[in-house]
Design an enzyme around this catalytic site. Structure first.
Site, short mmCIF file in Angstrom:
data_model
loop_
_atom_site.label_atom_id
_atom_site.label_comp_id
_atom_site.label_asym_id
_atom_site.label_seq_id
_atom_site.Cartn_x
_atom_site.Cartn_y
_atom_site.Cartn_z
N CYS A 35 0.83 -1.21 0.00
CA CYS A 35 0.00 0.00 0.00
C CYS A 35 0.86 1.25 0.00
O CYS A 35 0.54 2.23 -0.66
CB CYS A 35 -0.93 -0.02 1.20
SG CYS A 35 -0.08 -0.33 2.75
N GLU A 65 -3.50 2.49 12.36
CA GLU A 65 -3.19 1.23 13.02
C GLU A 65 -1.81 1.38 13.67
O GLU A 65 -1.04 2.24 13.30
CB GLU A 65 -3.17 0.08 12.00
CG GLU A 65 -4.55 -0.18 11.41
CD GLU A 65 -4.66 -1.52 10.70
OE1 GLU A 65 -4.04 -1.68 9.64
OE2 GLU A 65 -5.37 -2.40 11.22
#
Ligand code: NAD
Length: 462
Positions: free
Chosen positions: A269, A443
């Protein structure tokens, strides 16, 4: 699948393709609606005791982490054969997932006393939410599951996890392994198609959806969670720029740039997805990257010495092929690569595209594959403006002979992680998330842990 501490099969199955051959090599269970209900019920039941036993949770997370690390070698072929990555990287991913669990096992859950006087004592505590529905993509199925499991479970939640239909087997195997150290129902792992994900996000039981995947699906998840006001964390795509400043030595940074663009075949990502180079050193940058691409050893991840495997799946292979063809048709030049490799499997030549510019699809969109456009620039302001002119905002990097200067310019990037003279440097203690369409929430680290909690104020009158 693992539901309520039991290994269960499903009535139906679906084929899992080995991307190195393009052939179905295994079957995975296709979770029914009734089985999803059973998994949610098991997670809700397990929550009652799990939420109360912080010491037990820490011990179980350590044991789970140790077990994953110990079994990484055994699990790795399963990951390589469904995902494509070389066996060494698969092992590293599983060991890393174990490390993540162990890191969180020792992380403090903060409680703050915000008032303590003769009138009152006021504490801000962190309470678990309940059942978390976790949905993961196909690029790092084990690691990205650990990013969710570790903080969610430490905070006192229980979980139903669904991996991508392209890579279900390694997560299912992880569920089987961890059921020996986690109480029944704490971690349920199920598999199925995209529809199963949609059932999870609209299911009445979970109080939180933790999702990693594409922007398009992330928007659907947010919509589906809204009517029930479920909490969401969305880790979505990126189109991450790397800007080279005018004092950089292209030869000195090319290894790092190439590694951060082509790791996992570009299917990261936060991989470098576009390089901005000053025009006066443009040819040198392109050639340094192309030299690395020509040397890269591409092949079946099970073969020793292979550095880059196939693209994970056919639609993604077709998308990368299409974006490269579009760039070539619009004036870019493949200095090396530029096409699919002969033979079976979803192999694509590591590709460096010169003459790329903003407005080309491969520059504007997330390619998520082994093709890197290099774009020339004249002034730094112009480079920054172009780097930031996107709905994405996951990460980016700036490269300079002067690390302070690199860090100062990197902070101008509109993204969640701004690296200076490095890229893809991650740590479980470091929050990770995206600006703009690249995500909601973060996260990892204490900040990621808090995302799996509700704030509760305990106000005690004196
Ligand atoms: P995807 O969005 O197609 O699928 C991700 C997961 O969502 C899969 O498990 C899928 O089955 C499920 N899903 C599909 N439709 C759903 C729906 N309507 N409701 C609920 N779940 C649904 O993404 P992908 O192609 O598997 O992964 C690649 C994408 O993931 C890229 O954009 C990449 O950048 C992103 N990604 C982001 C991070 C991050 O941390 N920000 C990390 C890795 C990958």
């Amino acid at each position: 699948m693992t539901i309520g501490g039991e290994s269960v099969a499903a009535d139906r199955e679906f084929g899992v393709v080995n991307p190195a051959t393009g052939q179905v090599h295994a079957q995975a269970p296709d979770c029914s609606r009734e089985q999803l209900d059973a998994a949610m019920k098991a997670a809700a039941g397990a929550w009652r005791d799990w939420r109360k036993d912080e010491a037990g949770r820490r011990k179980a997370l350590h044991e789970a982490g140790d077990l994953l690390m110990a079994k990484a070698g055994e699990l790795a072929p399963t990951l390589t054969m469904e995902q494509g990555k070389p066996i060494g990287e698969a092992t590293f991913e599983i060991v890393g997932a174990g490390y993540w669990l162990k890191y969180f096992a020792d992380l403090e859950i903060p409680t703050e006393v915000i008032r303590d006087d003769d009138q009152a004592r006021v504490e801000v505590r962190r309470r678990p939410l309940g059942v978390v529905a976790a949905i993961t993509p196909w690029n790092y199925p084990v690691m990205l599951a650990a990013w969710k499991i570790a903080p969610a479970l430490l905070a006192g939640n229980t979980m139903v996890l669904k991996p991508s239909p392209y890579t279900p087997l390694s997560s299912l195997a992880m569920g089987t392994l961890l059921k020996d150290v986690l109480p029944a129902g704490v971690l349920n792992v199920i598999s199925g198609g995209d529809e199963l994900g949609a059932w999870m996000t609209s299911h009445p039981v979970p109080r939180k959806i933790s999702f990693t995947g594409s922007v398009a699906t992330g928007k659907k998840v947010a919509q589906s969670a809204a009517p029930d006001l479920k909490r969401v964390t969305l880790e979505l795509g990126g189109n991450d720029p790397a800007i080279l400043l005018d004092d950089v030595d292209p030869g000195a940074v090319a290894d790092k740039l190439f590694a951060a663009a082509f790791q996992n075949n570009g299917q990261v990502c936060s991989a470098i997805k576009r390089v901005y180079a000053p025009e006066r050193m443009y040819d040198e940058v392109v050639e340094a990257l192309a030299a690395r691409a020509r040397e890269a050893k591409v092949g079946d991840g099970m073969t020793e010495g292979v550095q880059y495997g196939p693209i994970n799946n056919k639609p993604q292979f077709e998308r990368v092929s299409e974006l490269v063809a579009d760039a070539l048709g619009n004036g870019a030049r493949a200095v090396t690569g530029g096409r699919a490799m002969d033979g079976p499997g979803y192999f694509f030549e590591p590709t460096i595209l010169a003459g790329a510019r903003d407005g080309m699809r491969i520059v504007d969109e997330e390619q998520f594959g082994p093709a890197l456009p290099v774009i020339g620039y004249r002034t730094l302001d112009e480079a920054l403006e172009r780097a930031n002119a996107t709905h994405f905002g996951l990460s980016g990097s700036v490269w300079s002979a002067d690390a302070d200067r690199a860090a100062e310019v990197a902070a101008e990037l509109e993204c969640g992680t701004a690296w200076a003279n490095t890229h893809l440097a991650l740590h479980p203690g470091q929050p990770f998330g995206g600006f703009k369409h690249s995500g909601v929430g973060v996260e990892n680290g204490t900040w990621g842990l808090l995302g799996f909690t509700e704030i509760q104020v305990v106000h005690r009158a004196r």
